[in-house]
Design a protein around this motif. Sequence first.
Motif: not given
Length: 619
Positions: A564-582
């Motif tokens: 779980f982390c936050s990604l940076l949008r182009a406008d500088g805001s943050r979006v919390p996400v769930e990243a499933t990796y393989r």
Amino acid sequence: MGSGRRWTPSRVSVAALGTALALVGNLATNLITPDWSWWRLAVFVALGSLVVGVLALEITRQRSELALTQSGSVNAVSRVFGVVPRHAWQWQPRPLEEKQVRAALGRRGRAALVALTGTRGAGKTQLAARYAQWCLDHGFDLVAWINAESELVRELALLAVHLELPGAAEMKPEQAAAAACRWLEADGRARRLLVLDNVDDPDTLRKFLPASGSTKVLITTNRQEFTSMAGIAAVQVGMFTPAEGAAFLSRTTRLNPAGEGTRLGDLLGWLPLGLAQAAAFIARNKMSYREYSELLQGQELDETLRQQAGADHPGVLKVTRLSLAGLARADRSGDAARLLRVLSLLSPGGVSLDLLVRGMRHLAMLGGLWSAVKVLVEASLITVGGDAGPAAPGGEGRVVAVHRLIARVVRHEAAKPPGDDLASAADAVTRWLDALVTGFSPTDGVWRVDDLNELADHLDAVVDNTAESSPEVHIALALVRVGLEEAVGRRDSDLYLLAVTRNTAYPMVVTDEDQRIRYASPPLRELLGGEDLPPLTTLTDLVDPDDRMRVSQALPSFADGVVFCSLLRADGSRVPVEATYRDLREDRLVQGFVVTIRECPQGQESEEPLPRPDNLDVA
């Protein structure tokens, strides 16, 4: 109708509805006054039925067109597939054959199968190219030019990919080729031309010929079996008539062809390929027809070359030998002769000029590639398809080709003892192939997806044309083939991953072991609110600085998982996400990580896990 398509009624429907409205208006205004009491009711019932029938027909037609569109339509930029050859030096109109071709192909809206048959060097390909250009000028929806000599199935498969038919990129070649043929049969109103150039195997061709629809198919071949095949109209392409040949000689040499010019034409059997070389030689060296004829008669032709070339008229072989001898005067650097020997070893379908440009330093060109190409074109020893002009910085879209008869003569002359010219050409073309294969990169913008297919064709041709070369040449070619197979594996991997990321509904990235992003799905760009990712972007570049350490530690753990982390949008805001990796670093196709991403509420870990990327069919 829900798809963004504008409804356009057919002309028949417009006429029927217009007639119905006119009758209703006449009845309403008493312009028509029948004597029968039941007339008015009967007319209204009939008109109502007509209107209902027209509407039902239009709905069915529009749904059918929508289905065809969704099954794969041609984009505006995809009207041309393959490279249509340009007119040869000083094109000579052939009104009789052109009229026969158009009559055989028939009117608009009708499918047609037409074969141009004739001897080598008669101008079949040029005649087909003439008609193909006419189709482009008159707004055909598709003009597809396919080299059908050896790789018909693969070329048709590439056509399916070009048309963006669903799943074509992942299909086996035979399946994709069949899909392309079904698409060509699907629409009876589209204007399409399919040219199958240099067909050598009628049996292989038969199952890929469209059986319905409105596609015009034009075949060029020297196989006479096509003259008796059911469903195929044959147009014989013969020699120039004496009048056509005389007009050609007059225009190209600016000499009166009466007398000596006519005798030269008779000597060459009025074969277009031979006359073109002869006229170019005469014009360049400013000589008379008599002087050229004397030089031509002095050329000795050994029986081995005559048998290998299989020419119906030996005069063209003598003409080619004389043209080769004249290259030394036209190009004192020797570049033109060296380039011609290299081209004679490559695929008869031609070589992309941009590939020649990319590997030019391995071809030992002293004065530059384009100057050598210009000399050979002016001597009618090669043709160039596609756009004209110098190759700067590359020759994208242009193909350089040597006629098969000319290539035979070139190889024969180069192999004469001690055979140094053929050995030098084989060495140069091997180094050229090796450099291109070694430097292949699917992520490099200068490479096309079918470049490796073309290189494979050239490698096969070089192996066949250098069968009697030294063991060192064959060892080097074997190593090139190994490198080519590895490059094909890298290309197939990237094409597969590109298809996966394009068609997923989730934000997804495929990264290398160092987390550099190779592919990103369109939903990820939508989530971040930006354009395409810059080259060399890594996954951690997209992550909030506070979370980068966690992500960097999670991926190299040689396991699958969720972070779980936050990604940076182009406008500088943050979006919390769930990243499933393989972790698919050991997989032959992926060789990296596949990460699927889902937005989740601020400060809350999702209770429902994101589906793992198991749609990747890996071993």
